[in-house]
Design a protein around this motif. Sequence first.
Motif, short mmCIF file in Angstrom:
data_model
loop_
_atom_site.label_atom_id
_atom_site.label_comp_id
_atom_site.label_asym_id
_atom_site.label_seq_id
_atom_site.Cartn_x
_atom_site.Cartn_y
_atom_site.Cartn_z
N TRP A 1 0.54 -0.87 0.11
CA TRP A 1 -0.29 0.22 0.19
C TRP A 1 0.74 1.18 -0.03
O TRP A 1 2.08 1.26 0.92
CB TRP A 1 -0.80 0.56 1.29
CG TRP A 1 -1.77 -0.76 0.69
CD1 TRP A 1 -2.12 -1.99 2.59
CD2 TRP A 1 -2.91 -1.61 0.56
NE1 TRP A 1 -2.81 -2.56 2.36
CE2 TRP A 1 -3.60 -2.71 0.55
CE3 TRP A 1 -3.04 -1.60 -0.68
CZ2 TRP A 1 -4.49 -3.06 0.68
CZ3 TRP A 1 -3.99 -1.79 -0.98
CH2 TRP A 1 -4.67 -2.96 -1.04
N SER A 2 0.43 2.06 -0.70
CA SER A 2 1.63 3.49 -1.20
C SER A 2 1.15 4.07 0.47
O SER A 2 0.63 3.82 1.41
CB SER A 2 0.47 4.16 -2.14
OG SER A 2 0.61 4.06 -3.10
N LEU B 1 1.40 7.54 2.73
CA LEU B 1 1.07 8.11 2.78
C LEU B 1 1.46 9.44 2.97
O LEU B 1 3.05 9.86 4.29
CB LEU B 1 -1.03 8.52 4.11
CG LEU B 1 -1.89 7.91 4.03
CD1 LEU B 1 -2.49 7.70 5.32
CD2 LEU B 1 -2.61 8.33 2.98
N GLN B 2 1.49 10.65 2.15
CA GLN B 2 2.25 12.16 1.97
C GLN B 2 1.72 12.99 3.74
O GLN B 2 0.84 12.87 4.04
CB GLN B 2 2.43 12.88 1.24
CG GLN B 2 2.87 12.18 -0.01
CD GLN B 2 4.46 11.10 0.34
OE1 GLN B 2 4.81 11.95 0.77
NE2 GLN B 2 4.47 9.90 0.07
N PRO C 1 -2.33 -6.44 -0.08
CA PRO C 1 -2.31 -6.01 -1.52
C PRO C 1 -2.95 -7.07 -2.40
O PRO C 1 -3.90 -7.47 -3.31
CB PRO C 1 -1.49 -5.42 -1.60
CG PRO C 1 -0.84 -4.74 -0.93
CD PRO C 1 -1.20 -5.40 -0.29
N TRP D 1 -6.89 -0.04 -7.22
CA TRP D 1 -5.52 0.37 -6.55
C TRP D 1 -5.83 2.55 -6.68
O TRP D 1 -5.71 2.94 -5.47
CB TRP D 1 -4.26 0.46 -7.02
CG TRP D 1 -3.86 -1.11 -7.33
CD1 TRP D 1 -4.13 -1.84 -7.46
CD2 TRP D 1 -2.93 -1.50 -6.11
NE1 TRP D 1 -3.19 -3.10 -7.32
CE2 TRP D 1 -2.21 -2.71 -5.74
CE3 TRP D 1 -2.48 -0.54 -5.10
CZ2 TRP D 1 -1.86 -3.21 -5.40
CZ3 TRP D 1 -1.39 -1.23 -4.49
CH2 TRP D 1 -1.53 -2.63 -4.10
N HIS D 2 -5.85 2.60 -7.90
CA HIS D 2 -6.49 4.21 -7.15
C HIS D 2 -7.50 4.61 -6.87
O HIS D 2 -6.98 5.60 -5.69
CB HIS D 2 -6.76 4.75 -8.73
CG HIS D 2 -5.47 5.53 -9.83
ND1 HIS D 2 -5.24 6.24 -9.38
CD2 HIS D 2 -5.17 4.71 -10.35
CE1 HIS D 2 -4.08 6.45 -10.55
NE2 HIS D 2 -4.32 5.46 -11.00
N ASP E 1 -6.47 4.35 -2.53
CA ASP E 1 -4.88 5.43 -2.49
C ASP E 1 -6.01 6.91 -1.89
O ASP E 1 -5.59 7.02 -1.42
CB ASP E 1 -4.06 5.92 -3.51
CG ASP E 1 -2.71 6.09 -3.15
OD1 ASP E 1 -2.76 6.16 -2.44
OD2 ASP E 1 -2.79 7.39 -3.47
N ASP E 2 -6.66 6.94 -3.03
CA ASP E 2 -7.79 8.27 -3.34
C ASP E 2 -8.48 8.10 -1.16
O ASP E 2 -8.53 9.04 -0.81
CB ASP E 2 -8.47 8.39 -3.81
CG ASP E 2 -7.63 8.50 -5.44
OD1 ASP E 2 -6.32 8.98 -5.37
OD2 ASP E 2 -8.36 8.37 -6.20
N LEU F 1 -7.79 6.51 1.24
CA LEU F 1 -7.04 6.29 2.54
C LEU F 1 -6.84 8.16 2.38
O LEU F 1 -6.65 7.70 3.33
CB LEU F 1 -5.81 5.44 2.48
CG LEU F 1 -5.61 4.03 2.42
CD1 LEU F 1 -5.06 3.32 2.08
CD2 LEU F 1 -6.25 3.62 3.91
N SER F 2 -6.61 8.67 1.56
CA SER F 2 -5.59 9.95 1.54
C SER F 2 -7.28 11.54 2.55
O SER F 2 -7.03 12.16 2.57
CB SER F 2 -5.36 10.49 0.12
OG SER F 2 -4.40 9.99 -0.21
#
Length: 489
Positions: free
Chosen positions: A38-39, A41-42, A289, A390-391, A394-395, A397-398
């Motif tokens: 998983w990406s 988070l920034q 994932p 996946w997108h 990720d979106d 989660l942000s």
Amino acid sequence: MSRTFPVQPLLLSSVLMLSACSVGPDFQKPQGPGNAKWSVLQGQAAASRPEPWPVEERWWDLFHDTQLSALVRRVVTSSLDIKIASARLQQSRAARQTIAADQYPSLDAGIGYERARNSSKGLSDPSDKGVKSAFNLWEGDFTAAWELDLWGRVQREVEAADASVEVAENDRRMVLLSILAETARDYIQLRGVQSTLAVTRENLDVSRHSLKLSQMRLADGIATNLDVAEAAAQVAAVEARLPSLEQRQAQLINALSLLLAEPPRALQAELEQPAQVPQTPQHFAIGLPSELAERRPDVRQAEARLHAATAGIGVAKGDFYPRIRLSGNVGFQSMQLSDFGSWGSRQFAIGPQLSLPIFEGGRLRGMVKLREAQQQEAALDYQQVVLRAWHEIDDVLSVYNASQLRRDRLAEAVRQNRIALETAQSQYVEGAVDFLNVLTVQSALLANQEQLVESSTTVSLAMVGLYKSLGGGWQSIYPLATADAGTTD
């Protein structure tokens, strides 16, 4: 054009000794992202964070809201959308059964009677004096036929039908997942609107208190008519917010009623009592994932479509090969009912037939090219579905992380607004500030309180969106849905 030829027994025996094979390519399951992660988070991480634990299938229970969990259970057995998807699944299974019947012999029986007379001007012998006489004809027979699937064409048709059933199954799962998420979204939004209503009514009480205070000060000769007018305008402005919020509350209750296949306002008494927005847990599981392709129905459906398209190539290629059909007929025929069924009235016919395409004008080759192009499209569609999944994750989660941070800062802003309002009211009573300061601070408090409720609602909605994008929920509740629909998974 195709030609049909009688097949000699020796040739047929030789053909039957050939090993059966299936034409066309075998389906290869697409490889998922085995070692993907998983990406990260920034920026700043919020308090509630995802963990790589096994996904909680009954994710709606994470909110610890008994009314939400009860609505979810009810919607699974009541939703018309789920029942419609179940009907489509039954149609797909019935179509598969029809196609699979070609693997087995067919057997028919018939019996008939007719009164007939031959024409004296037709093919009969004119010298036969009995041609003008009418006669009875009794017939009865059993007919059996079976197409030998030596090249696996029928097998590929059944394989494609099985994949189509899987497409319908995952379509139903997607409907179920969407209905679960929609139920939770409508319920959370309803509680958010009710919380906003509570905040608005609380501020309306504060505004009315300020109006009375300004009227009292006007009577004492301390305030002016301007203060009273501004206070009255503030009361009217807050009151103006109530009708739209009440309308939105009724609309969401009706939306939940529709999901449950109930008439409008059927849940009014049950849901009009306000409650807090369901809160998310401190930690929650999002799984690995590599498990995504097995959880998300749309990914499973895209894989099944690819499987069906691959099998379709084999069906198209199978049309290039000869078709061998075995058929037989045994029965009785007589002109007298008393003779019907006797040994002398017996008749039979048996033998194989071979049909071989010789010239089709390019139709068969064109069909193979079409099926191959459809397989390429299905493969690209599978890649796109996985990438979109996946997108989405990720979106969401942000959004979940950012809405938490926003909620926490708004909570601090509301706390400071309350302090500021109490201070401004005290200073107004003491004559240190004019009434405009009180109105400004009160408006800021109301705005921040509404934003706080909206942000808290967004956090919970993001959790719902996350588990929908993870494909969780249908697994544990699917047996209940299939039992209601009369199907099995």
